[in-house]
Design an enzyme around this catalytic site. Structure first.
Site, PDB file in Angstrom:
ATOM      1  N   ARG A 165       0.839  -1.209   0.000  1.00 36.96           N
ATOM      2  CA  ARG A 165       0.000   0.000   0.000  1.00 36.96           C
ATOM      3  C   ARG A 165       0.874   1.260   0.000  1.00 36.96           C
ATOM      4  O   ARG A 165       0.431   2.343  -0.361  1.00 36.96           O
ATOM      5  CB  ARG A 165      -0.997  -0.003   1.175  1.00 36.96           C
ATOM      6  N   TYR A 216     -16.842  15.751 -14.452  1.00 35.55           N
ATOM      7  CA  TYR A 216     -17.188  14.333 -14.455  1.00 35.55           C
ATOM      8  C   TYR A 216     -18.211  14.101 -13.336  1.00 35.55           C
ATOM      9  O   TYR A 216     -18.055  14.647 -12.238  1.00 35.55           O
ATOM     10  CB  TYR A 216     -15.908  13.522 -14.224  1.00 35.55           C
ATOM     11  N   ASP A 266      -7.924  17.720 -14.840  1.00 39.86           N
ATOM     12  CA  ASP A 266      -8.246  16.342 -15.207  1.00 39.86           C
ATOM     13  C   ASP A 266      -7.947  16.207 -16.704  1.00 39.86           C
ATOM     14  O   ASP A 266      -8.674  16.747 -17.535  1.00 39.86           O
ATOM     15  CB  ASP A 266      -9.727  16.074 -14.897  1.00 39.86           C
ATOM     16  N   LYS A 307      -9.282   5.041 -19.231  1.00 44.10           N
ATOM     17  CA  LYS A 307      -9.710   5.465 -20.551  1.00 44.10           C
ATOM     18  C   LYS A 307      -8.557   5.285 -21.556  1.00 44.10           C
ATOM     19  O   LYS A 307      -8.180   4.180 -21.811  1.00 44.10           O
ATOM     20  CB  LYS A 307     -10.214   6.905 -20.475  1.00 44.10           C
TER      21      LYS A 307
HETATM   22  C1  LIG Z   1     -13.868   8.177 -16.088  1.00 43.98           C
HETATM   23  C2  LIG Z   1     -13.458   9.521 -15.637  1.00 43.98           C
HETATM   24  C3  LIG Z   1     -13.120   9.767 -14.292  1.00 43.98           C
HETATM   25  C4  LIG Z   1     -13.205   8.697 -13.230  1.00 43.98           C
HETATM   26  O1  LIG Z   1     -12.308   7.670 -13.465  1.00 43.98           O
HETATM   27  P1  LIG Z   1     -12.505   6.140 -12.970  1.00 43.98           P
HETATM   28  O2  LIG Z   1     -11.284   5.476 -13.458  1.00 43.98           O
HETATM   29  O3  LIG Z   1     -13.768   5.636 -13.602  1.00 43.98           O
HETATM   30  O4  LIG Z   1     -12.624   6.192 -11.481  1.00 43.98           O
HETATM   31  C5  LIG Z   1     -12.697  11.038 -13.959  1.00 43.98           C
HETATM   32  N1  LIG Z   1     -12.635  12.034 -14.868  1.00 43.98           N
HETATM   33  C6  LIG Z   1     -12.974  11.836 -16.163  1.00 43.98           C
HETATM   34  C7  LIG Z   1     -12.880  12.969 -17.118  1.00 43.98           C
HETATM   35  C8  LIG Z   1     -13.397  10.582 -16.586  1.00 43.98           C
HETATM   36  O5  LIG Z   1     -13.730  10.392 -17.868  1.00 43.98           O
END
Ligand SMILES: *Cc1c(COP(=O)(O)O)cnc(C)c1O
Length: 394
Positions: free
Chosen positions: A59, A112, A184, A209
């Site tokens: 961890r 998001y 982000d 993604k």
């Molecule tokens: C999917 C997504 C998240 C969250 O990510 P997870 O891996 O599903 O927890 C945050 N910001 C954006 C822009 C996203 O597309």
């Protein structure tokens, strides 16, 4: 940080890993272990005191995970990377680390859904406040900053409306107030946009993604200054515990190797589909960063190397028509992720952004007619054939 490799196509493959230190293993080993043995009680003491480098417990750090962290730090041109069990684990660890009770967070005009949910929970529990801003110019940003503003939190492109925020402009304002900017960067990836190079402080990713790229892993990443991320590593990451599993880190290391190749294809497919969608009589509007009719076209051209792999569009008709259109698709998958080899499609108002109250959602431009398309790696002609037959029937 001095860069070992000049070009990103080489960097994604070679950076952060030295096979000579791993018995010549071409690909990084998966260190599937929960803990690490100490040679002596004194060594254990030194490791806990931070006087000696070395692993303690997974961890707190794992060699496979460290390779991924090193890679993303190089790619974003930051001092340190940190990997998490999901994008949301990264978002929450960073936001909790940067805020305290009664603080204010200034956000871009779209977030998001779960990030919005997290901030709403922090508002309830810790009497925090949040504001949204289009961040269209310096005055607009300045006007929204309060004495208690602790973070400026930006998504650009904004999901799913594809509006953009001029990061250099916001950096200029934030520096006057000494407020950190968190970006982000999930939609752009470091291949298309590098916020730290523009002066932002922290970059986040849902690695689920484009970085993973194959729809088979959930993960998150954060990059920024070493001191700050070291602190996150031993506080909101260690104590809340959203750490990534070694195998998942390995999948992300593998995914990264083809990131530039995949992004080029996602982007060129998207550009092709954009033209077709615009000409279809049942499509009323199309939203894409590098489309000349996008309100933020100039920012897009300056800030992003290419327009990315996500297109949003509005169909003519009602919510029912939008749902019928989605139900008629054949190989395009109805699913709420993005950045995968497969083309994915979803209805933001009832899916990813359903947690946002209807009024706010409409202000953000997330109407019942809006569709979000994550353009995959298939032949664009086949993607278009599928979209067209479903659109024709509306
Ligand atoms: C999917 C997504 C998240 C969250 O990510 P997870 O891996 O599903 O927890 C945050 N910001 C954006 C822009 C996203 O597309």
């Amino acid at each position: 940080m001095s860069k070992k490799y000049k070009r990103i196509e080489t960097e994604v493959i070679h950076d952060g890993y030295d096979d000579k230190q791993m018995l010549g293993s071409l690909t990084p080993p998966i260190f599937q272990t929960s803990t690490y043995t100490f040679e002596s009680a004194e060594q254990g003491e030194r490791r806990f005191l931070g006087e000696e480098d070395g692993y303690i417990y997974s961890r707190l750090g794992n060699p496979t995970v460290s390779i991924l962290e090193q890679k993303i730090a190089s790619l974003e041109n930051g001092e340190r990377g940190l990997a998490f069990s999901s994008g949301m684990a990264a978002v929450s660890a960073i936001l909790i680390a940067l805020t305290k009770a009664n603080d204010h967070v200034l956000c871009s005009s779209g977030l998001y859904g779960c990030t919005y949910g997290l901030l709403s929970m922090m508002k309830e529990k810790y009497h925090m406040s949040m504001d949204f801003s289009d961040m269209g110019n310096e005055d607009e940003v300045r006007a929204k900053i309060k004495p208690e503003t602790a973070v400026i939190y930006i998504e650009t492109p904004i999901n799913p409306t594809m509006r953009l925020v001029d990061l250099e402009m916001v950096v200029k304002v934030a520096k006057d107030f000494d407020i950190p900017i968190v970006v982000d960067n999930t939609f752009s990836t470091p291949y298309l946009q590098k916020p730290l190079e523009l002066g932002c402080d922290v970059v986040l990713h849902s690695a689920t993604k484009y970085i993973g790229g194959h729809g088979d892993v959930i993960g998150g990443l954060a990059v920024g200054k070493k001191d700050f991320l070291n602190e996150v590593a031993v506080t909101t990451q260690k104590d809340i515990g959203g750490v990534i599993a070694p195998f998942d880190a390995w999948l992300l290391i593998r995914g990264l190797k083809t990131l530039p190749l995949r992004m080029d294809r996602h982007c060129s497919n998207a550009e092709k589909l954009l033209g077709q969608l615009k000409d279809h009589p049942h499509v009323s509007r199309v939203f894409y960063p590098h489309d000349y009719s996008n309100l933020d076209y100039d920012i897009g051209k300056r800030q992003m190397k290419q327009g990315g792999g996500v297109i949003s569009f509005e169909i003519k008709g009602t919510k029912k028509d939008a749902q019928k259109f989605l139900n008629r698709l054949s190989f395009i998958k109805l699913a709420v992720s993005l950045g995968d080899a497969q083309t994915l499609i979803e209805h933001p108002a009832t899916m990813t952004h359903a947690v946002i109250p209807e009024e706010t959602r409409n202000q953000m431009g997330i109407t019942d007619q809006l569709i979000r398309l994550s353009v995959g790696l298939e032949a664009w002609e086949d993607i278009w054939d599928d979209l067209k037959q479903a659109l024709d029937q509306i």
